[in-house]
Design an enzyme around this catalytic site. Structure first.
Site, PDB file in Angstrom:
ATOM      1  N   LYS A   1       2.593 -14.946   1.130  1.00 21.86           N
ATOM      2  CA  LYS A   1       2.209 -15.480   0.193  1.00 21.86           C
ATOM      3  C   LYS A   1       2.957 -15.184  -1.416  1.00 21.86           C
ATOM      4  O   LYS A   1       2.005 -13.590  -1.836  1.00 21.86           O
ATOM      5  CB  LYS A   1       0.626 -15.176  -0.442  1.00 21.86           C
TER       6      LYS A   1
ATOM      7  N   GLY B   1      -0.458  -5.212  -4.099  1.00 19.46           N
ATOM      8  CA  GLY B   1      -1.316  -6.043  -5.390  1.00 19.46           C
ATOM      9  C   GLY B   1      -1.711  -4.506  -6.199  1.00 19.46           C
ATOM     10  O   GLY B   1      -2.132  -3.314  -6.077  1.00 19.46           O
ATOM     11  N   SER B   2      -2.670  -5.456  -6.825  1.00 17.03           N
ATOM     12  CA  SER B   2      -4.422  -4.558  -7.618  1.00 17.03           C
ATOM     13  C   SER B   2      -4.807  -4.065  -6.377  1.00 17.03           C
ATOM     14  O   SER B   2      -5.764  -4.221  -5.586  1.00 17.03           O
ATOM     15  CB  SER B   2      -4.702  -5.216  -8.284  1.00 17.03           C
ATOM     16  N   THR B   3      -5.771  -2.745  -7.180  1.00 12.53           N
ATOM     17  CA  THR B   3      -6.829  -1.824  -6.069  1.00 12.53           C
ATOM     18  C   THR B   3      -7.756  -2.502  -6.152  1.00 12.53           C
ATOM     19  O   THR B   3      -7.998  -2.653  -5.298  1.00 12.53           O
ATOM     20  CB  THR B   3      -6.759  -0.734  -7.230  1.00 12.53           C
ATOM     21  N   GLU B   4      -8.174  -3.441  -6.885  1.00 10.89           N
ATOM     22  CA  GLU B   4      -9.202  -3.940  -6.989  1.00 10.89           C
ATOM     23  C   GLU B   4      -9.155  -5.397  -6.062  1.00 10.89           C
ATOM     24  O   GLU B   4     -10.241  -5.863  -5.125  1.00 10.89           O
ATOM     25  CB  GLU B   4      -9.645  -5.407  -8.263  1.00 10.89           C
TER      26      GLU B   4
ATOM     27  N   GLY C   1      -7.034  -5.316  -3.413  1.00 12.06           N
ATOM     28  CA  GLY C   1      -7.036  -4.483  -2.152  1.00 12.06           C
ATOM     29  C   GLY C   1      -8.170  -4.001  -1.114  1.00 12.06           C
ATOM     30  O   GLY C   1      -8.855  -4.186   0.067  1.00 12.06           O
TER      31      GLY C   1
ATOM     32  N   GLU D   1      -1.104  -1.596   0.092  1.00  9.37           N
ATOM     33  CA  GLU D   1      -0.578  -1.029  -1.319  1.00  9.37           C
ATOM     34  C   GLU D   1      -0.828  -0.949  -2.557  1.00  9.37           C
ATOM     35  O   GLU D   1      -0.360  -2.171  -2.908  1.00  9.37           O
ATOM     36  CB  GLU D   1       1.160  -1.259  -0.809  1.00  9.37           C
TER      37      GLU D   1
ATOM     38  N   CYS E   1       3.843   0.165  -8.846  1.00  8.33           N
ATOM     39  CA  CYS E   1       3.023   1.060  -8.874  1.00  8.33           C
ATOM     40  C   CYS E   1       2.741   2.058  -8.734  1.00  8.33           C
ATOM     41  O   CYS E   1       1.454   3.362  -8.873  1.00  8.33           O
ATOM     42  CB  CYS E   1       2.150   0.396  -7.813  1.00  8.33           C
TER      43      CYS E   1
ATOM     44  N   GLU F   1      -4.604   2.253 -14.687  1.00 10.09           N
ATOM     45  CA  GLU F   1      -3.232   2.181 -14.574  1.00 10.09           C
ATOM     46  C   GLU F   1      -3.179   1.343 -15.220  1.00 10.09           C
ATOM     47  O   GLU F   1      -4.474   0.188 -15.524  1.00 10.09           O
ATOM     48  CB  GLU F   1      -3.038   1.717 -13.145  1.00 10.09           C
TER      49      GLU F   1
END
Lengths: 480, 314, 351
Positions: free
Chosen positions: A186, A238-241, A243, A260, A294, A391
């Protein structure tokens, strides 16, 4: 600002090598198909705001079809196939990527906004090299140090971000396929096009249907994929959120997971650093790819005794950066990928000023259309400022100082992230000591932002878990 | 069954065979341009400096071609070429070596039919069987090409020494490897002994199968068109008993692969190798038809391990 | 650039470079000379007061990371220069060429021919700028002066037992005096690489100063012979020694040793002159010599100058190419840019 006498003249790479279709379908079971319960959306060039094409957003039914195709292909074709045959498919894909490298680079630059020089010299060659490297593992899994007879996991659901669309797709697909898994990929909403061109290449390589599937779409497509019961392994960059949300949602499902996520890397410069190269490393660390990286060196930790000298040299160097049309071969800084991302960067930069840091940018002109942000450095930054902790994911550098190696380590590690770090010093023992003490998955010494298919990449703590690249990159895709 | 051939008496004897008539297909047939089979040395195709050649016969006795009959001076020249090519080849990135070797596989695949014909006539097998052998040989070469950028990860390590030192071990190429190619398996055996040596970063001087040298010369042509730098691989055709001792005694040869060594001089070759402590890979008496899946053994036999220490401190 | 002005031949082309002036620099820039002192006799005397002091100063300069320097040079080499910018670059490069002949077989005839080429590189096109200078051995300076009388092209002479530099100081100074007496506008000396590699930095510095002393009005280029210095750290240190000794130009190579000029070496030298000027020193020029054959190469050097030290150095007063076959390639490219067709090698005189 760039020279007034030696002006270089526009040097645009031609777009004609790319033949854009007006609309793209999903790539499911070896064919491009229209979405059944999805819809269409557009993807635009962030440097000109021009609409490039219509792309399908896969609905839950489409995702289901893709996963079913992948499961069947894994069970009947790809899983039982001898490793050396899988290897040859991957070698083919790598070769085709090399042959169509210009097309891929131009398309990536148009869709993402990154300078063509970077797409051409970094993104595309690395992506092809990733396929080359993992192709060679397909028939050598017994030697990977993971046990005598590792087996594939099954179907991998893989969600990749918009900052390195093609390269991240390669990082996901190559090891998964080499290990005998099949994939449903995706791509990010704002950058689907190179993944779709890669699907064409996959067709050209005669890869059996269903082995690789591409379901374009937005967040909900990704969520549907990750949640699908027939997906055995999820890989997310992608974003930590997001993830964290994925990790929560996978709890108790038995699905394997690698993440990651974000970072807030410290780029640490000691007083005995090779100064000119350190300045290059700082610039490369935060302004490469417009800072949409990142592992960007977004915090400069400079030894106090040389802080002024380094900042002065940095400012001088930034005056030579060229910002503008990504397709111009002389452009160093391209466009910000989307209006949403631009707004985030602007908000954080404003917070920097509000909290009392000193803001500085070179005087480079900015085009009228498109999404742009000048390279920016903040000095007088305290570790508690938002720009030192959050970030930004943009071309913004926060400068902090330290006095001793211990203090540098403490400050560098004082974050919930742990993806990467940079160390600049001529002293070998100090490099190794710092590397030992920094809590980061990648430590660059006297260099920065170097990547290689043989070199494992991944984070500590909230930067994610799992490694991509190298022998270690196979582990996530094998049952041992 | 021993892999070593009967040693013919003189080249002159081999030459005394009937030349097959030109093909007739009804009308006047077209005369083919015959190929000259030369040595492959330093990236070029010279004749033997001795000016000699010998007749190569098919398994059924038919004359196939004259191959160059290499002399000890050719061996000397090949070792010089291999020595010169050592530095650049081992200094190339592993990625680059892998790319070049993969290209060799592409070229091999492209000439599948030609190789099948040479294997069939030389080894006396059917065309279908020869095609299978060629396919296995190509896949074998691909297997080894894919090792170039992985040997260091599998054979190297960082070592947790009991002290504040960073310690790592790296495999490095041994240098110039003399290879006595298998006598019977003229393509698959050849590929199985040459590819591992090259992928590990070494350069090679190969003595081809004495009685079945033509696939080796065709392989040389493939190597020459694959971006392989000149001198990295050198292929000599001729009498194994004449050439092998020269390689074994040569002090600029760092290692020796005895795969195709005549049984009665094997020991002598290993003894001669001791003069400069060559790394010797003995002929494996249990080696069958070379079909079996290889292991990393043939690469690891030709690497040196270097271990480095560095203190860790501020 | 030295402040002695009148009488000495200067190459044509308006020079915006002024001694001691600095433009476009951020305040508080990197200074390497002792704080609070101006570069001048006092600072130099301070740093050079003893072998030990000089060595401490040189080893206090930041190191150069080889991989980093080479990758920066390679990145700058990807700049794509087109159209008008390319034409400007070609003309600028032509005006920076020190057309060179340094062969044992040189004769007055050969030198005279070369001078003709330097003053009018393309007789069919008067818009082509003249070269900056002609570079010859000392005993052919007089010939060159006669041939270039009344033109803007300077006469540069190699000296100091070029190219090896292996002779006693008295011999080397006599060599320089003869060149100057014969009318040389510029002197290209070689440093004593043996002394440098043996760590006798004071000796190297003393020799530069001694040569500068006998140059009179001629400007002094100091050849480092970077191929023999081997490391970028050495190139940086040697550049500083030359500048502290009074060099007007630092030059990469004699052209007799390989490797000669390379982009990363030039990068390190350009950084050195930048830092010297930032420390309060005069502007020192850079000359790249040896192995530069194509227009593409030349333009890459100009990009390097532009993005390292700034466009003030894009002037024959501060940047030169020591070359011979480069000039014809520049002419061919110039002709192609203007007409659209590739010129043939015989469209231009070979000398």
């Amino acid at each position: 600002m760039p020279s007034t006498r030696f002006t270089y003249a526009p040097a645009p790479e031609s777009r004609s090598v790319v033949s854009l279709r007006p609309a793209y379908g999903l790539f499911v079971d070896g064919e491009f198909v229209e979405p059944r319960d999805g819809s269409m959306f557009t993807t635009a060039s962030p440097s000109s705001e021009e609409v490039l094409a219509e792309v399908a957003a896969a609905g839950p039914g489409d995702v289901d079809r893709a996963v079913a195709a992948a499961a069947r292909a894994q069970r009947d074709t790809w899983g039982p196939m001898p490793g050396k045959e899988r290897a040859k498919y991957l070698f083919r894909i790598a070769r085709l990527m090399q042959e169509r490298s210009r097309e891929l680079a131009v398309l990536e630059s148009m869709d993402n906004g990154k300078p063509i020089r970077e797409a051409r010299d970094v993104d595309v060659p690395l992506a092809a090299a990733h396929f080359f490297y993992y192709a060679g593992w397909a028939d050598k899994l017994a030697y990977a140090g993971l046990g005598p007879s590792p087996r594939p996991i099954g179907v991998a659901g893989q969600v990749v971000p918009w900052n390195f669309p093609l390269l991240m797709a390669a990082w996901k697909l190559a090891p998964a396929l080499a290990a005998g898994n099949t994939c449903v990929l995706k791509p990010a909403e704002t950058t689907p096009l190179t993944a779709l061109l890669l699907a064409e290449i996959v067709q050209q390589a005669e890869l059996p249907p269903g082995v690789v599937n591409v379901v374009t779409g937005a967040g909900d497509t990704g969520a549907a994929l990750v949640a699908h019961p027939a997906v055995d392994k999820v890989a997310f960059t992608g974003s930590t959120e997001v993830g964290k949300a994925i990790q929560r949602s996978l709890a108790g499902t038995g699905k394997r997971l690698t993440l990651e996520l974000g970072g807030k890397a410290a780029n640490i410069v000691f007083d005995d650093a090779p100064l000119s190269q350190a300045v290059e490393g700082i610039v490369n660390g935060i302004f490469f790819n417009q800072g949409h990286v990142c592992c960007a060196g977004s915090r400069l930790l400079v030894q106090e005794s040389i802080a002024d000298a380094v900042v002065d040299a940095l400012k001088l160097r930034l005056e030579t950066l060229r910002l503008g049309d990504p397709l111009d071969k002389n452009t160093d800084i391209g466009a910000i990928n989307s209006p949403g991302q631009l707004a985030k960067i602007e908000e954080l930069a404003s917070s920097g000023e509000a909290e009392g840091a000193t803001r500085w940018s070179p005087s480079c002109p900015v085009p009228e259309r498109g999404y742009w942000f000048r390279p920016t450095i903040f000095t007088g930054v305290a570790p508690a400022f938002r720009i030192a902790r959050e970030e930004i994911f943009g071309p913004v550098l926060s400068v902090l100082t330290f006095r001793t190696p211990d203090e540098a380590v403490v400050k560098a590690n004082n974050t919930t992230y742990g993806l990467s770090a940079g160390v600049w010093t001529e002293k070998g023992s100090r490099i190794l000591w710092m590397a030992q003490h920094l809590r980061a998955g990648v430590v660059w010494a006297n260099t920065f932002n170097r990547f290689d298919p043989t070199s494992p990449f991944g984070g500590y703590r909230e930067s994610g878990f799992g490694r991509e690249g190298g022998r270690h990159g196979l582990e996530a895709y094998l049952d041992v | 069954m021993s892999d070593a051939p009967k040693v013919p008496a003189t080249p002159g004897e081999l030459a005394a065979v009937a030349v097959p008539p030109p093909s007739t297909s009804g009308e006047r047939a077209r005369l083919a341009v015959q190929k000259t089979y030369k040595l492959f040395l330093g990236g070029a195709f010279p004749r033997s400096e001795s000016g000699r050649s010998y007749a190569v016969r098919a398994a059924n006795g038919a004359h196939l071609a004259n191959a160059a009959l290499a002399s000890r001076k050719d061996v000397r020249d090949a070792v010089v070429a291999a020595g010169k090519a050592r530095g650049p080849w081992s200094a190339a990135t592993a990625y680059n070596r892998g790319q070049v070797l993969y290209r060799v596989a592409e070229m091999l695949e492209d000439r599948r039919d030609q190789f099948a014909e040479l294997v069939a006539s030389g080894e006396g097998v059917t065309h279908a069987a020869a095609l299978t052998t060629v396919a296995v040989a190509v896949d074998r070469w691909v297997w080894y090409a894919g090792w170039a950028d992985k040997i260091a990860q599998v054979a190297g390590s960082s070592n947790p020494v009991a002290g504040p030192y960073f310690n790592f071990s790296l495999p490095e190429p041994t240098g110039v490897v003399g290879i006595l190619a298998p006598q019977e398996s003229s393509l698959l055996g050849l590929v199985s002994v040459l590819a591992p040596v090259l992928t590990a970063g070494n350069t090679a001087v190969v003595v081809a199968s004495e009685l079945r040298p033509l696939p080796a010369v065709a392989l040389a042509e493939v190597l020459a068109t694959s971006d392989l730098p000149g001198g990295v691989a050198n292929i000599l055709t001729g009498r194994t008993v004449e050439l092998a001792p020269v390689l074994a005694r040569h002090r600029d040869v760092d290692a020796l692969d005895l795969a195709g060594a005549p049984v009665d001089i094997e020991v002598e070759l290993e003894q001669a190798s001791a003069d400069n402590v060559k790394r010797v890979l003995r002929r494996d008496a249990t080696q069958g038809a070379w079909d079996a899946e290889p292991t990393p053994r043939r690469m690891l036999a030709f690497v040196e391990t270097k271990t480095v220490w560095h203190p860790i401190g501020i | 650039m030295s402040t002695d002005g009148e009488g000495a031949r200067r190459p044509d082309g308006a020079s915006t470079a002024q001694a001691g002036e600095m433009t476009g620099r951020a305040p508080g820039s990197t200074t390497y000379l002792p704080a609070g002192s101006e570069a001048g006799e006092a600072a130099i005397a301070d740093v050079a007061r003893s072998e030990t002091a000089l060595r401490r100063f040189l080893f206090g300069l930041p190191g150069v990371d080889q991989v980093g320097a080479e990758s920066r040079a390679a990145a700058l080499a990807t700049r794509s220069i087109k159209a008008d910018a390319k034409l400007w670059a070609i003309d600028t490069a032509i005006s920076m060429v020190d057309l060179t002949t340094l062969e044992g077989a040189d004769t007055p005839g050969k030198v005279t021919s070369l001078c003709g080429k330097a003053r009018r590189p393309d007789p069919t096109d008067p818009t082509v700028p003249a070269a900056a200078a002609v570079c010859v051995y000392p005993d052919l300076v007089a010939t060159a002066k006669r041939a270039l009388d009344g033109t803007s092209v300077a006469v540069a002479s190699v000296a100091t037992a070029f190219p090896s530099g292996r002779a006693g100081l008295a011999v080397k100074l006599a060599d320089v005096r003869e060149a100057v007496a014969a009318g040389a506008d510029e002197v290209d000396m070689v440093i004593d690489r043996g002394a440098f590699l043996a760590g006798r930095y004071g000796l190297v510095l003393d020799e530069v100063r001694a040569v500068k002393n006998v140059c009179g009005r001629a400007h002094l280029k100091v050849i480092l012979e970077t191929g023999e210095l081997a490391t970028y750290d050495n190139v940086r240190r040697a550049s500083w020694i030359a500048m502290l000794g009074g060099a007007d130009f630092v030059k990469t190579s004699t052209g007799k040793v390989s490797p000669a000029a390379t982009l990363p070496v030039a990068l390190v030298m350009l950084e050195a002159v930048r830092d010297f000027a930032a420390s309060g020193g005069p502007r020192v020029g850079v000359k790249v010599a040896g192995g530069i054959r194509s227009t593409k190469d030349a333009i890459r050097y100009l990009v390097l100058v532009n993005e390292t030290v700034g466009d003030d150095w894009l002037d024959p007063a501060l940047f030169r190419f020591g070359a011979s076959s480069l000039l014809n390639d520049l002419l061919m490219q110039r002709s192609k840019q203007r007409s659209g067709a590739y010129a043939g090698a015989d469209d231009f005189s070979l000398e």
